[in-house]
Motif scaffolding. Sequence first.
Motif, PDB file in Angstrom:
ATOM      1  N   ALA A   3       0.834  -1.197   0.000  1.00  0.00           N
ATOM      2  CA  ALA A   3       0.000   0.000   0.000  1.00  0.00           C
ATOM      3  C   ALA A   3       0.868   1.246   0.000  1.00  0.00           C
ATOM      4  O   ALA A   3       0.580   2.234   0.635  1.00  0.00           O
ATOM      5  CB  ALA A   3      -0.927  -0.017   1.195  1.00  0.00           C
ATOM      6  N   GLN A   4       1.931   1.207  -0.789  1.00  0.00           N
ATOM      7  CA  GLN A   4       2.883   2.300  -0.717  1.00  0.00           C
ATOM      8  C   GLN A   4       2.268   3.618  -1.143  1.00  0.00           C
ATOM      9  O   GLN A   4       2.445   4.646  -0.490  1.00  0.00           O
ATOM     10  CB  GLN A   4       4.101   1.997  -1.598  1.00  0.00           C
ATOM     11  CG  GLN A   4       4.900   0.795  -1.105  1.00  0.00           C
ATOM     12  CD  GLN A   4       5.929   0.377  -2.113  1.00  0.00           C
ATOM     13  OE1 GLN A   4       6.541   1.215  -2.719  1.00  0.00           O
ATOM     14  NE2 GLN A   4       6.124  -0.898  -2.295  1.00  0.00           N
ATOM     15  N   VAL A   5       1.556   3.623  -2.252  1.00  0.00           N
ATOM     16  CA  VAL A   5       0.994   4.884  -2.712  1.00  0.00           C
ATOM     17  C   VAL A   5      -0.073   5.364  -1.762  1.00  0.00           C
ATOM     18  O   VAL A   5      -0.168   6.537  -1.431  1.00  0.00           O
ATOM     19  CB  VAL A   5       0.424   4.719  -4.141  1.00  0.00           C
ATOM     20  CG1 VAL A   5      -0.243   5.987  -4.594  1.00  0.00           C
ATOM     21  CG2 VAL A   5       1.546   4.343  -5.104  1.00  0.00           C
ATOM     22  N   MET A   6      -0.882   4.428  -1.270  1.00  0.00           N
ATOM     23  CA  MET A   6      -1.885   4.800  -0.289  1.00  0.00           C
ATOM     24  C   MET A   6      -1.219   5.411   0.933  1.00  0.00           C
ATOM     25  O   MET A   6      -1.675   6.407   1.484  1.00  0.00           O
ATOM     26  CB  MET A   6      -2.700   3.564   0.118  1.00  0.00           C
ATOM     27  CG  MET A   6      -3.827   3.870   1.090  1.00  0.00           C
ATOM     28  SD  MET A   6      -4.750   2.378   1.511  1.00  0.00           S
ATOM     29  CE  MET A   6      -5.549   2.029  -0.034  1.00  0.00           C
ATOM     30  N   PHE A 241      -9.127  -1.730  -6.563  1.00  0.00           N
ATOM     31  CA  PHE A 241     -10.171  -0.957  -5.886  1.00  0.00           C
ATOM     32  C   PHE A 241      -9.561  -0.108  -4.767  1.00  0.00           C
ATOM     33  O   PHE A 241      -9.870   1.077  -4.621  1.00  0.00           O
ATOM     34  CB  PHE A 241     -11.227  -1.921  -5.334  1.00  0.00           C
ATOM     35  CG  PHE A 241     -12.246  -1.285  -4.428  1.00  0.00           C
ATOM     36  CD1 PHE A 241     -12.909  -0.119  -4.783  1.00  0.00           C
ATOM     37  CD2 PHE A 241     -12.553  -1.870  -3.211  1.00  0.00           C
ATOM     38  CE1 PHE A 241     -13.855   0.454  -3.940  1.00  0.00           C
ATOM     39  CE2 PHE A 241     -13.489  -1.309  -2.363  1.00  0.00           C
ATOM     40  CZ  PHE A 241     -14.141  -0.135  -2.731  1.00  0.00           C
ATOM     41  N   GLY A 242      -8.672  -0.709  -3.985  1.00  0.00           N
ATOM     42  CA  GLY A 242      -8.004   0.029  -2.925  1.00  0.00           C
ATOM     43  C   GLY A 242      -7.178   1.184  -3.470  1.00  0.00           C
ATOM     44  O   GLY A 242      -7.117   2.259  -2.866  1.00  0.00           O
ATOM     45  N   ALA A 243      -6.532   0.971  -4.620  1.00  0.00           N
ATOM     46  CA  ALA A 243      -5.739   2.040  -5.233  1.00  0.00           C
ATOM     47  C   ALA A 243      -6.627   3.203  -5.665  1.00  0.00           C
ATOM     48  O   ALA A 243      -6.254   4.373  -5.508  1.00  0.00           O
ATOM     49  CB  ALA A 243      -4.964   1.486  -6.429  1.00  0.00           C
ATOM     50  N   ARG A 247      -6.481   7.084  -4.199  1.00  0.00           N
ATOM     51  CA  ARG A 247      -6.340   8.278  -5.022  1.00  0.00           C
ATOM     52  C   ARG A 247      -7.488   9.264  -4.801  1.00  0.00           C
ATOM     53  O   ARG A 247      -7.355  10.451  -5.097  1.00  0.00           O
ATOM     54  CB  ARG A 247      -6.271   7.886  -6.491  1.00  0.00           C
ATOM     55  CG  ARG A 247      -4.924   7.296  -6.881  1.00  0.00           C
ATOM     56  CD  ARG A 247      -3.872   8.382  -6.984  1.00  0.00           C
ATOM     57  NE  ARG A 247      -2.520   7.812  -7.106  1.00  0.00           N
ATOM     58  CZ  ARG A 247      -1.435   8.534  -7.262  1.00  0.00           C
ATOM     59  NH1 ARG A 247      -1.511   9.860  -7.285  1.00  0.00           N
ATOM     60  NH2 ARG A 247      -0.254   7.957  -7.347  1.00  0.00           N
ATOM     61  N   SER A 248      -8.609   8.780  -4.288  1.00  0.00           N
ATOM     62  CA  SER A 248      -9.739   9.676  -4.025  1.00  0.00           C
ATOM     63  C   SER A 248      -9.724  10.220  -2.601  1.00  0.00           C
ATOM     64  O   SER A 248     -10.615  10.988  -2.229  1.00  0.00           O
ATOM     65  CB  SER A 248     -11.061   8.945  -4.288  1.00  0.00           C
ATOM     66  OG  SER A 248     -11.219   7.865  -3.377  1.00  0.00           O
ATOM     67  N   ALA A 445      -4.025   5.531 -10.618  1.00  0.00           N
ATOM     68  CA  ALA A 445      -4.621   4.448  -9.830  1.00  0.00           C
ATOM     69  C   ALA A 445      -4.417   3.104 -10.520  1.00  0.00           C
ATOM     70  O   ALA A 445      -4.149   2.088  -9.858  1.00  0.00           O
ATOM     71  CB  ALA A 445      -6.110   4.711  -9.609  1.00  0.00           C
ATOM     72  N   LEU A 446      -4.549   3.078 -11.842  1.00  0.00           N
ATOM     73  CA  LEU A 446      -4.296   1.837 -12.584  1.00  0.00           C
ATOM     74  C   LEU A 446      -2.843   1.393 -12.412  1.00  0.00           C
ATOM     75  O   LEU A 446      -2.562   0.201 -12.239  1.00  0.00           O
ATOM     76  CB  LEU A 446      -4.611   2.038 -14.068  1.00  0.00           C
ATOM     77  CG  LEU A 446      -6.089   2.203 -14.431  1.00  0.00           C
ATOM     78  CD1 LEU A 446      -6.231   2.640 -15.882  1.00  0.00           C
ATOM     79  CD2 LEU A 446      -6.870   0.913 -14.185  1.00  0.00           C
ATOM     80  N   GLU A 447      -1.919   2.354 -12.444  1.00  0.00           N
ATOM     81  CA  GLU A 447      -0.515   2.018 -12.233  1.00  0.00           C
ATOM     82  C   GLU A 447      -0.272   1.562 -10.795  1.00  0.00           C
ATOM     83  O   GLU A 447       0.418   0.560 -10.554  1.00  0.00           O
ATOM     84  CB  GLU A 447       0.372   3.221 -12.540  1.00  0.00           C
ATOM     85  CG  GLU A 447       1.854   2.922 -12.363  1.00  0.00           C
ATOM     86  CD  GLU A 447       2.740   4.125 -12.598  1.00  0.00           C
ATOM     87  OE1 GLU A 447       3.959   4.019 -12.339  1.00  0.00           O
ATOM     88  OE2 GLU A 447       2.222   5.176 -13.037  1.00  0.00           O
TER      89      GLU A 447
END
Length: 694
Positions: A3-6, A241-243, A247-248, A445-447
């Motif tokens: 979950a790095q980006v999150m 979905f989590g990504a 992002r939102s 988010a796709l990435e």
Amino acid sequence: MNAQVMDRDNVTTMSANHTDLPTHSNTHATTNTDDELEAQAHNQAILEKYDRESITRHITQGPVKYFIAGICILYSLFHLYITFNPMPALLQRSVHVGVGFALIFLIFPASKKSSRKRVAWYDWIWFALSLSGMGYLIYEYQDIVTSRGGMANQVDVIFSLITVVCVLEGSRRITGWILPILAGIFLAYPFVSHLDFMPDRLLTRPYDMGDIFGQLFLKTEGLYSVAIGASVTFIFLFILFGAFLARSGMGQLFNDLALALAGDKKGGPAKVAVISSGFMGSINGSALSNVVSTGAFTIPLMKKVGYHKDFAGAVEASASVGGQILPPIMGASAFIMAETTGLPYSTIALAALLPAVLYYLGVIAQVHFRAGRRDLKGMAKESLPQVKEVLKARGHMLLPIVFLIFLLIRSVPVGYAAAYTIGFTVVISMLRKETRMGVSDIMAALEDGARQSLAVMAACAVVGIIIGVVSLTSFGTVMTSSIVTLGAGSLFLTLILTMLASMVLGMGLPSIPAYIITATMAAPALAGFDIPILSAHMFVFYFGIFANITPPVCLAAFAGAGISGGDPMKTGFLSLKLALAGFIVPFMFIYSPTMLMIDPTGLAVTAKDFPLPPIFDIMTVVLTSVTGVIALSAALEGYFKGAMNPLTRGILTIGALLLIYPELTTGLIGGLIVLIVAIFNIKTADKPTPTLTV
């Protein structure tokens, strides 16, 4: 599940107008203070120390960056496409593995000392080799399934060997050494299992290269096993979905909502940590990254109001680990369980509900009683966000989760439900400027989803080697009979042995491979005691997860201690204490499946559909177990309305355990004990409270 980006963009985000609270950068921030940058670097160093998958390359410019991003986006789109237009299982699983490992070699360096700014020349070779096995299977697919019937020829063996080596090296980079070494030991077994030095129970017929690598490469019982099937069909979509949620701004919503609800209560920051970490852990499934991300602001707040640094780190660790047992998403392991057992995901989620509530109730109750004993106040209400304002700004982002639950309840296929919910998330995000997703956010988010899926994919693939060997040699049957023999016909002793096996594996492996291995070899041992398959698999699932907070190898607790500045082992033992209800409850639902909301009476152990227990039984188990967990928490902390002496704590512990055991008679006896102790404690609550050191 990574979950790095999150973590970086959303989870640690706080509104800048929340005074007295640490502020963190969000996706829209343009500047960072030196202190914030230093804190982020410190937290990233902690994450990389304990979490191998956080060590990635950061290529910020040039064609390679866009090449990797393009493959990631296409990888995500491929999974959305096959959800509605499925390919033959072997083909879509081979693409999932081939492209996934090709990405691993581009994104994850060979070692900590390797360059993080460019892809090494030899990694381009690994990249090509990863794709070669996939390409060969696609090219030869018709011949493999028709003319050869899955029998391996010499070329098959070569490409199988290449793929196995890529899987072992790629999984080493992203999960560490333990899982590839374990897979290597299993892979060596069929080569030597017929030799004279092997124990009689492990002797088999001789196997040649075609037998072994044909099993691993040409069938859906090896590398492309049920584990990879779950990864490609369900898990990837929920990670995606989590990504999209990340992002939102879902992370900020959970944090702000937890602050608004619990921040001003007694010991507020610790309760905020439990609530926010539980929700985030359920979605992202990564205990370690969750500890670092949410702990970056909750741990300093806990220390500020008076919690000891060891306890602050333990709260964050235990709360983050529990997210994987919290419905509706439960990280990723629940989807593996659904695929492995054939049980509907909705049945698994419902079964996990009460045990998860009891776990978090135990953690938050201990936090509350410790705050009462030390007279720890909450944060100033005026410094906290208001529930109304939080919901007004971002509350609509809860709707995708509600929508997902609705689809699952309506028995919409899980893959469809996830894909529909991703689209619904994009639409709902448009309702507010704070959450609105543009084209760039959707592409990002796709990435993100593709990158975050790689750790799970790698774990499932390398475990496929173990599954392939077990199914080829019947090694699983040997292990199952060994556990039953050691258990000497005793269910309780067999449960203890199964628990230990699950925890030992969980100490060195991510929760998903730990569950798959124990589900393959240990869970079947419980079938001989007429334990329903759901109860058996839930049992090993729980203990594989809780190994993350069980000394001596408690990585989540070590990460919490790294942020808090506490002692790692003390933090680990405090995490174990906070999570004690989670260690008791699995034994209880084995003896009384009512706790899992199922009634297996008269059904086979392999039953896939269960009626609900009688409503009176459900009400009884809920009332007694909830009361028992609260009483156990009070006994562990030595405080209810006032301090308790050791004798009172011992008596209360007995009463609590009798209540947690889901039977009416034990519940009545335990309830009476707890009631008497509670009344006595309330009447003596005005006595001085001893000072705690931890």
